[in-house]
Design an enzyme around this catalytic site. Structure first.
Site, PDB file in Angstrom:
ATOM      1  CE  LYS A  10      96.777  -7.873 -37.433  1.00  0.00           C
ATOM      2  NZ  LYS A  10      96.035  -8.868 -38.257  1.00  0.00           N
ATOM      3  CE1 TYR A  50      92.411  -5.193 -40.271  1.00  0.00           C
ATOM      4  CE2 TYR A  50      91.783  -4.935 -37.978  1.00  0.00           C
ATOM      5  CZ  TYR A  50      92.725  -5.267 -38.936  1.00  0.00           C
ATOM      6  OH  TYR A  50      93.984  -5.686 -38.551  1.00  0.00           O
ATOM      7  CG  PHE A  58      86.795 -13.069 -40.343  1.00  0.00           C
ATOM      8  CD1 PHE A  58      87.541 -11.909 -40.171  1.00  0.00           C
ATOM      9  CD2 PHE A  58      86.564 -13.517 -41.638  1.00  0.00           C
ATOM     10  CE1 PHE A  58      88.042 -11.202 -41.262  1.00  0.00           C
ATOM     11  CE2 PHE A  58      87.072 -12.826 -42.740  1.00  0.00           C
ATOM     12  CZ  PHE A  58      87.812 -11.662 -42.542  1.00  0.00           C
ATOM     13  NE  ARG A  86     100.301  -6.857 -47.498  1.00  0.00           N
ATOM     14  CZ  ARG A  86      99.094  -7.118 -46.989  1.00  0.00           C
ATOM     15  NH1 ARG A  86      98.601  -6.394 -45.974  1.00  0.00           N
ATOM     16  NH2 ARG A  86      98.354  -8.102 -47.444  1.00  0.00           N
ATOM     17  CB  THR A  92      96.006 -12.739 -44.880  1.00  0.00           C
ATOM     18  OG1 THR A  92      96.109 -11.591 -45.717  1.00  0.00           O
ATOM     19  CG2 THR A  92      95.043 -12.480 -43.738  1.00  0.00           C
ATOM     20  NE  ARG A 103     100.265 -11.216 -41.288  1.00  0.00           N
ATOM     21  CZ  ARG A 103      99.469 -10.493 -42.069  1.00  0.00           C
ATOM     22  NH1 ARG A 103      99.444 -10.708 -43.378  1.00  0.00           N
ATOM     23  NH2 ARG A 103      98.703  -9.547 -41.553  1.00  0.00           N
ATOM     24  CG  ASN A 113      97.522 -12.160 -39.221  1.00  0.00           C
ATOM     25  OD1 ASN A 113      97.352 -11.242 -38.407  1.00  0.00           O
ATOM     26  ND2 ASN A 113      96.934 -12.176 -40.398  1.00  0.00           N
ATOM     27  CG  HIS A 116      97.546  -3.712 -40.392  1.00  0.00           C
ATOM     28  ND1 HIS A 116      96.582  -4.096 -41.285  1.00  0.00           N
ATOM     29  CD2 HIS A 116      97.913  -2.441 -40.744  1.00  0.00           C
ATOM     30  CE1 HIS A 116      96.358  -3.087 -42.140  1.00  0.00           C
ATOM     31  NE2 HIS A 116      97.144  -2.075 -41.829  1.00  0.00           N
ATOM     32  CD  GLU A 127      96.017   0.753 -43.464  1.00  0.00           C
ATOM     33  OE1 GLU A 127      95.085  -0.035 -43.672  1.00  0.00           O
ATOM     34  OE2 GLU A 127      97.201   0.391 -43.368  1.00  0.00           O
TER      35      GLU A 127
HETATM   36  N1  UDP Z   1      91.269 -12.097 -40.749  1.00  0.00           N
HETATM   37  C1  UDP Z   1      90.667 -13.148 -40.084  1.00  0.00           C
HETATM   38  N2  UDP Z   1      90.112 -14.183 -40.829  1.00  0.00           N
HETATM   39  C2  UDP Z   1      90.148 -14.184 -42.196  1.00  0.00           C
HETATM   40  C3  UDP Z   1      90.767 -13.107 -42.848  1.00  0.00           C
HETATM   41  C4  UDP Z   1      91.322 -12.078 -42.099  1.00  0.00           C
HETATM   42  O1  UDP Z   1      90.603 -13.182 -38.864  1.00  0.00           O
HETATM   43  O2  UDP Z   1      89.638 -15.127 -42.815  1.00  0.00           O
HETATM   44  C5  UDP Z   1      91.874 -11.017 -39.959  1.00  0.00           C
HETATM   45  C6  UDP Z   1      93.396 -11.170 -39.855  1.00  0.00           C
HETATM   46  O3  UDP Z   1      93.820 -10.744 -38.573  1.00  0.00           O
HETATM   47  C7  UDP Z   1      93.870 -10.244 -40.955  1.00  0.00           C
HETATM   48  C8  UDP Z   1      92.871  -9.093 -40.812  1.00  0.00           C
HETATM   49  O4  UDP Z   1      91.630  -9.777 -40.581  1.00  0.00           O
HETATM   50  O5  UDP Z   1      95.230  -9.851 -40.776  1.00  0.00           O
HETATM   51  C9  UDP Z   1      92.764  -8.184 -42.022  1.00  0.00           C
HETATM   52  O6  UDP Z   1      92.489  -8.959 -43.154  1.00  0.00           O
HETATM   53  P1  UDP Z   1      93.136  -8.598 -44.553  1.00  0.00           P
HETATM   54  O7  UDP Z   1      92.440  -9.412 -45.590  1.00  0.00           O
HETATM   55  O8  UDP Z   1      93.165  -7.116 -44.747  1.00  0.00           O
HETATM   56  O9  UDP Z   1      94.621  -9.219 -44.398  1.00  0.00           O
HETATM   57  P2  UDP Z   1      96.046  -8.516 -44.134  1.00  0.00           P
HETATM   58  O10 UDP Z   1      96.065  -7.233 -44.918  1.00  0.00           O
HETATM   59  O11 UDP Z   1      96.183  -8.304 -42.650  1.00  0.00           O
HETATM   60  O12 UDP Z   1      97.043  -9.519 -44.637  1.00  0.00           O
HETATM   61 MG    MG Z   2      94.701  -5.714 -45.022  1.00  0.00          MG
END
Ligand code: UDP
Ligand code: MG
Length: 153
Positions: A10, A50, A58, A86, A92, A103, A113, A116, A127
Site C-alpha cells: 500500500k 473493496y 471508513f 495471510r 487487519t 503488520r 497497515n 493487502h 484478485e
Molecule cells: N480498513 C480500515 N478500517 C477498518 C477496517 C479496514 O481502514 O476498520 C481498511 C484497511 O486498510 C484494511 C482494508 O480496509 O486492510 C480492507 O479491509 P479487510 O477487512 O478486507 O482487511 P484485510 O483483508 O486487509 O486484512
Molecule cells: Mg480483505
C-alpha cells in the site's frame, strides 16, 4: 498444494521505503514472485477491489488513501500460499498483530497497515485476474525450489 495469491504494497509502504523489506519476507519464506509491477489504483478499481467495504463509514478514507499514490502489486506462488501469506501479513488491525508479522512489525494502525493479501483461494483467483493480465505472470523455477518443500507437497 501450490497456490498463487495477490499482494498489494500500500502507499504507506512505499512512502516509508519498505518495498524491499516486505518482499524479502516472502522470498525468505520460500515463495516465488511470479508477477510484480507498480500501478495507480483508480477509484473504480478501488470500489471493485473493496466492494465488501464500500458501504462502511471508513470507505471514503480508504479509497483516498489507496488511490492518491502508487502501489506495488505482486503475485507470489508456493505451498498453501493464500493462508501462509495471510499469516505472514498478520491481522487487519496492526495494533493486534504479533511481532514477526509484517503488520506487527511495520504498523500500529487498522487503516494504514502497509499491505493487502487475498483472504481465500477463491478471492485470490479473482484478485490476480483483477490486477494482472496472463502475460504479466511468469513461470520459472527457483534454483533452490527442491530444497524448500518435497515435490509432493
Ligand atoms: N480498513 C480500515 N478500517 C477498518 C477496517 C479496514 O481502514 O476498520 C481498511 C484497511 O486498510 C484494511 C482494508 O480496509 O486492510 C480492507 O479491509 P479487510 O477487512 O478486507 O482487511 P484485510 O483483508 O486487509 O486484512
Ligand atoms: Mg480483505
Amino acid at each position: 498444494m501450490k497456490e498463487r495469491t495477490l499482494l498489494l504494497l500500500k502507499p504507506d509502504a512505499l512512502h516509508r521505503g519498505l518495498i524491499g523489506a516486505i518482499i524479502s519476507r516472502f522470498e525468505n519464506k520460500g515463495f516465488k514472485v511470479v508477477g510484480l509491477k507498480m500501478i495507480h489504483i483508480t477509484k473504480e478499481l478501488s470500489k471493485e477491489h473493496y466492494s465488501h467495504l464500500v458501504s462502511k463509514p471508513f470507505y471514503a478514507d480508504l479509497e483516498k488513501f489507496m488511490t492518491l499514490e502508487p502501489v506495488v502489486a505482486m503475485v507470489v506462488e508456493g505451498k498453501e500460499a493464500v493462508d501462509v501469506v495471510r499469516l505472514i501479513v498478520g491481522p487487519t488491525n496492526a495494533s493486534k498483530a504479533e511481532g514477526g508479522t509484517i503488520r506487527g512489525d511495520f504498523s500500529n494502525s487498522t487503516s494504514r497497515n502497509v499491505i493487502h493479501a487475498s483472504d481465500s483461494k477463491e478471492t485470490a483467483v479473482k484478485e490476480i485476474a483483477r490486477f494482472f493480465k496472463p502475460t504479466e505472470l511468469f513461470d520459472y523455477k527457483l534454483s533452490s525450489e527442491h530444497y524448500l518443500y518435497a515435490s509432493d507437497e
